[in-house]
Scaffold this motif. Structure first.
Motif, PDB file in Angstrom:
ATOM      1  N   GLY A 156       6.707 -13.354   7.669  1.00 28.12           N
ATOM      2  CA  GLY A 156       6.446 -13.090   6.256  1.00 28.12           C
ATOM      3  C   GLY A 156       6.482 -11.607   5.931  1.00 28.12           C
ATOM      4  N   PHE A 157       7.058 -11.251   4.780  1.00 26.59           N
ATOM      5  CA  PHE A 157       7.227  -9.856   4.363  1.00 26.59           C
ATOM      6  C   PHE A 157       6.245  -9.441   3.270  1.00 26.59           C
ATOM      7  N   SER A 158       5.470 -10.364   2.723  1.00 29.74           N
ATOM      8  CA  SER A 158       4.609 -10.012   1.593  1.00 29.74           C
ATOM      9  C   SER A 158       3.288  -9.418   2.066  1.00 29.74           C
ATOM     10  N   GLU A 159       2.582  -8.784   1.124  1.00 32.30           N
ATOM     11  CA  GLU A 159       1.292  -8.173   1.463  1.00 32.30           C
ATOM     12  C   GLU A 159       0.268  -9.217   1.912  1.00 32.30           C
ATOM     13  N   MET A 160       0.463 -10.450   1.486  1.00 29.08           N
ATOM     14  CA  MET A 160      -0.451 -11.520   1.895  1.00 29.08           C
ATOM     15  C   MET A 160      -0.186 -11.981   3.325  1.00 29.08           C
TER      16      MET A 160
ATOM     17  N   ALA B 267       6.138  -9.547   9.322  1.00 20.69           N
ATOM     18  CA  ALA B 267       7.125  -8.494   9.071  1.00 20.69           C
ATOM     19  C   ALA B 267       6.666  -7.417   8.097  1.00 20.69           C
ATOM     20  N   HIS B 268       5.529  -7.595   7.446  1.00 18.26           N
ATOM     21  CA  HIS B 268       5.063  -6.571   6.507  1.00 18.26           C
ATOM     22  C   HIS B 268       4.755  -5.288   7.274  1.00 18.26           C
ATOM     23  N   ILE B 269       4.999  -4.147   6.649  1.00 20.61           N
ATOM     24  CA  ILE B 269       4.841  -2.858   7.321  1.00 20.61           C
ATOM     25  C   ILE B 269       3.407  -2.645   7.823  1.00 20.61           C
ATOM     26  N   ARG B 270       2.422  -3.233   7.169  1.00 22.39           N
ATOM     27  CA  ARG B 270       1.030  -3.051   7.612  1.00 22.39           C
ATOM     28  C   ARG B 270       0.800  -3.704   8.973  1.00 22.39           C
ATOM     29  N   SER B 271       1.372  -4.872   9.157  1.00 19.07           N
ATOM     30  CA  SER B 271       1.278  -5.533  10.467  1.00 19.07           C
ATOM     31  C   SER B 271       2.057  -4.757  11.520  1.00 19.07           C
TER      32      SER B 271
ATOM     33  N   ASN C 205       2.252  12.380  13.174  1.00 25.80           N
ATOM     34  CA  ASN C 205       3.475  13.187  13.195  1.00 25.80           C
ATOM     35  C   ASN C 205       4.705  12.320  12.967  1.00 25.80           C
ATOM     36  N   PHE C 206       4.731  11.159  13.608  1.00 24.84           N
ATOM     37  CA  PHE C 206       5.868  10.255  13.469  1.00 24.84           C
ATOM     38  C   PHE C 206       5.998   9.753  12.042  1.00 24.84           C
ATOM     39  N   LEU C 207       4.890   9.326  11.454  1.00 26.43           N
ATOM     40  CA  LEU C 207       4.939   8.789  10.090  1.00 26.43           C
ATOM     41  C   LEU C 207       5.255   9.871   9.062  1.00 26.43           C
ATOM     42  N   ASN C 208       4.773  11.079   9.303  1.00 25.14           N
ATOM     43  CA  ASN C 208       5.058  12.175   8.373  1.00 25.14           C
ATOM     44  C   ASN C 208       6.499  12.685   8.491  1.00 25.14           C
ATOM     45  N   SER C 209       7.124  12.409   9.617  1.00 23.95           N
ATOM     46  CA  SER C 209       8.493  12.895   9.853  1.00 23.95           C
ATOM     47  C   SER C 209       9.559  11.848   9.554  1.00 23.95           C
ATOM     48  N   ASN C 210       9.134  10.618   9.316  1.00 23.70           N
ATOM     49  CA  ASN C 210      10.080   9.534   9.092  1.00 23.70           C
ATOM     50  C   ASN C 210       9.665   8.740   7.851  1.00 23.70           C
ATOM     51  N   ALA C 211      10.629   8.304   7.097  1.00 23.92           N
ATOM     52  CA  ALA C 211      10.339   7.535   5.878  1.00 23.92           C
ATOM     53  C   ALA C 211      10.093   6.073   6.240  1.00 23.92           C
ATOM     54  N   ILE C 212       8.991   5.866   6.958  1.00 27.16           N
ATOM     55  CA  ILE C 212       8.667   4.529   7.462  1.00 27.16           C
ATOM     56  C   ILE C 212       7.925   3.704   6.419  1.00 27.16           C
ATOM     57  N   CYS C 213       7.013   4.344   5.718  1.00 27.73           N
ATOM     58  CA  CYS C 213       6.168   3.606   4.776  1.00 27.73           C
ATOM     59  C   CYS C 213       5.719   4.556   3.670  1.00 27.73           C
ATOM     60  N   SER C 214       5.138   3.990   2.643  1.00 27.19           N
ATOM     61  CA  SER C 214       4.589   4.796   1.552  1.00 27.19           C
ATOM     62  C   SER C 214       3.289   5.474   1.990  1.00 27.19           C
ATOM     63  N   GLN C 215       2.904   6.512   1.270  1.00 27.54           N
ATOM     64  CA  GLN C 215       1.624   7.163   1.557  1.00 27.54           C
ATOM     65  C   GLN C 215       0.479   6.184   1.337  1.00 27.54           C
ATOM     66  N   ARG C 216       0.626   5.330   0.329  1.00 26.90           N
ATOM     67  CA  ARG C 216      -0.403   4.319   0.054  1.00 26.90           C
ATOM     68  C   ARG C 216      -0.614   3.419   1.268  1.00 26.90           C
ATOM     69  N   GLU C 217       0.476   3.050   1.918  1.00 27.92           N
ATOM     70  CA  GLU C 217       0.365   2.175   3.079  1.00 27.92           C
ATOM     71  C   GLU C 217      -0.228   2.919   4.275  1.00 27.92           C
ATOM     72  N   MET C 218       0.192   4.140   4.459  1.00 29.48           N
ATOM     73  CA  MET C 218      -0.363   4.953   5.546  1.00 29.48           C
ATOM     74  C   MET C 218      -1.859   5.158   5.355  1.00 29.48           C
ATOM     75  N   ASP C 219      -2.265   5.352   4.089  1.00 29.14           N
ATOM     76  CA  ASP C 219      -3.673   5.590   3.788  1.00 29.14           C
ATOM     77  C   ASP C 219      -4.567   4.401   4.137  1.00 29.14           C
ATOM     78  N   LYS C 220      -3.999   3.218   4.255  1.00 26.50           N
ATOM     79  CA  LYS C 220      -4.786   2.041   4.653  1.00 26.50           C
ATOM     80  C   LYS C 220      -5.429   2.251   6.026  1.00 26.50           C
ATOM     81  N   PHE C 221      -4.832   3.128   6.811  1.00 23.34           N
ATOM     82  CA  PHE C 221      -5.290   3.355   8.182  1.00 23.34           C
ATOM     83  C   PHE C 221      -6.169   4.607   8.291  1.00 23.34           C
ATOM     84  N   TYR C 222      -6.782   5.000   7.170  1.00 22.09           N
ATOM     85  CA  TYR C 222      -7.494   6.273   7.146  1.00 22.09           C
ATOM     86  C   TYR C 222      -8.649   6.325   8.125  1.00 22.09           C
ATOM     87  N   ARG C 223      -9.312   5.177   8.377  1.00 19.50           N
ATOM     88  CA  ARG C 223     -10.448   5.206   9.310  1.00 19.50           C
ATOM     89  C   ARG C 223      -9.981   5.329  10.755  1.00 19.50           C
TER      90      ARG C 223
END
Length: 320
Positions: free
Chosen positions: A118-122, A160-164, A197-215
């Protein structure tokens, strides 16, 4: 000879088996009646030492990898697990995630495995994270870019969602650092630096998605102060089936414990998705503390322990 492969796969399956009898139990219930040892029956009415779909799918992945890396073969192994009940503890599938079941249906209908999840946020349950640890032994000598691409494909078979995908990536980057004999704190800090470093150097995901992992990555997000995952109270750690909760919980258990036993019991006693939190944390704790740290009496009652040992031997002969 017991290797890091044995440590990780037995670490995962023992943690899984500790959690199976109390899956869905609340944290409040387990505070009153904590798991301290292997139990039987309970939630799924299974014998002591029974592992769940978490270990089954990890073993399918490990078996496929022992023959070489082929994402289509991995998908086929998952189909055989559900339909022919390979890599089940007692010859019967007794638990399967909704997203995984739907992905297997898609593969059966002719969809390529890398497009089946599945590709959706759900679609961000923990069903790819729970089975991903055998992959670390295949990707260990590859570049971080190649590691990410392979992790993305293997996660995407069911999720398949980027968060997973990012959850699996972070988890395996930490596992790789443990495999390379860093202590748990060095491994964690190196993972944070490498992933950011990898995420900041590559257009892998949005900042919003990266921010989910802030903790986990210790990011400054909007009005929140940077939070250290390992400084959080147990009440601030979730333990349901959401992939980010499972990743945070497993890392928190490893970072706030000092032995394999303490790690997996802490994970299981968080409640709710007990087998999966136990499995995810257990794989890391196995790598960190080694096979010999897993209580022998827990290994002795584990379903199909000889088959698991042979599987580990085969994987080691390929990637050891």
């Amino acid at each position: 000879m017991k290797t890091k492969i044995h440590s990780a796969l037995f670490g995962l399956s023992v943690g899984d088996a500790l959690g199976v009898p109390v899956e869905f139990k609340s944290r409040d219930y387990l505070m009153q009646f904590p798991v301290t040892d292997m139990m039987e029956y309970g939630s799924h009415h299974q014998p002591k030492g029974t592992w769940s779909d978490d270990s089954s799918l990890a073993f399918c992945l490990a078996e496929s990898l022992s023959e070489g890396y082929d994402v289509n073969d991995i998908g086929e192994k998952f189909v055989k697990w559900r339909n022919e009940e390979i890599w089940t503890p007692h010859g019967k599938v007794f638990d399967i995630g909704i997203s995984t079941n739907q992905a297997i249906n898609s593969i059966e209908s002719g969809i390529k495995p890398i497009l089946a999840g599945g590709f959706s946020e759900m679609d961000n349950g923990n069903g790819s994270l729970m089975r991903i640890i055998p992959l670390v032994f295949y990707i260990k000598d590859l570049s971080i870019e190649k590691r990410f691409d392979i992790i993305k494909d293997v996660s995407s078979i069911t999720h398949a969602h980027i968060r997973s995908v990012l959850s699996c990536f972070i988890y395996l980057e930490y596992a790789l650092n443990l495999l390379n004999k860093n202590d748990k704190w060095q491994a964690y800090k190196k993972m944070q630096i490498d992933v950011k470093n990898f995420l900041n150097s590559n257009a892998i995901c949005s900042q919003r998605e990266m921010d989910k992992f802030y903790r986990i990555l210790e990011l400054k997000v909007s009005d929140y102060d940077v939070q250290m995952l390992y400084e959080l109270k147990e009440s601030e750690i979730g333990s349901g089936g959401y992939v980010l909760e499972s990743l945070e919980a497993s890392l928190w258990c490893v970072l706030t414990s000092n032995s394999y036993k303490e790690t997996v019991l802490k994970a299981v006693n968080l409640g709710r998705d007990t087998d999966t939190t136990g499995a995810i944390a257990g794989g890391l704790a196995g790598l960190l503390y080694d096979y010999e740290a897993i209580p022998e009496k827990w290994i002795d009652v584990l379903a199909r322990k000889d088959d698991i040992t042979k599987l580990c031997d085969n994987l080691f002969s390929k990637y050891g």
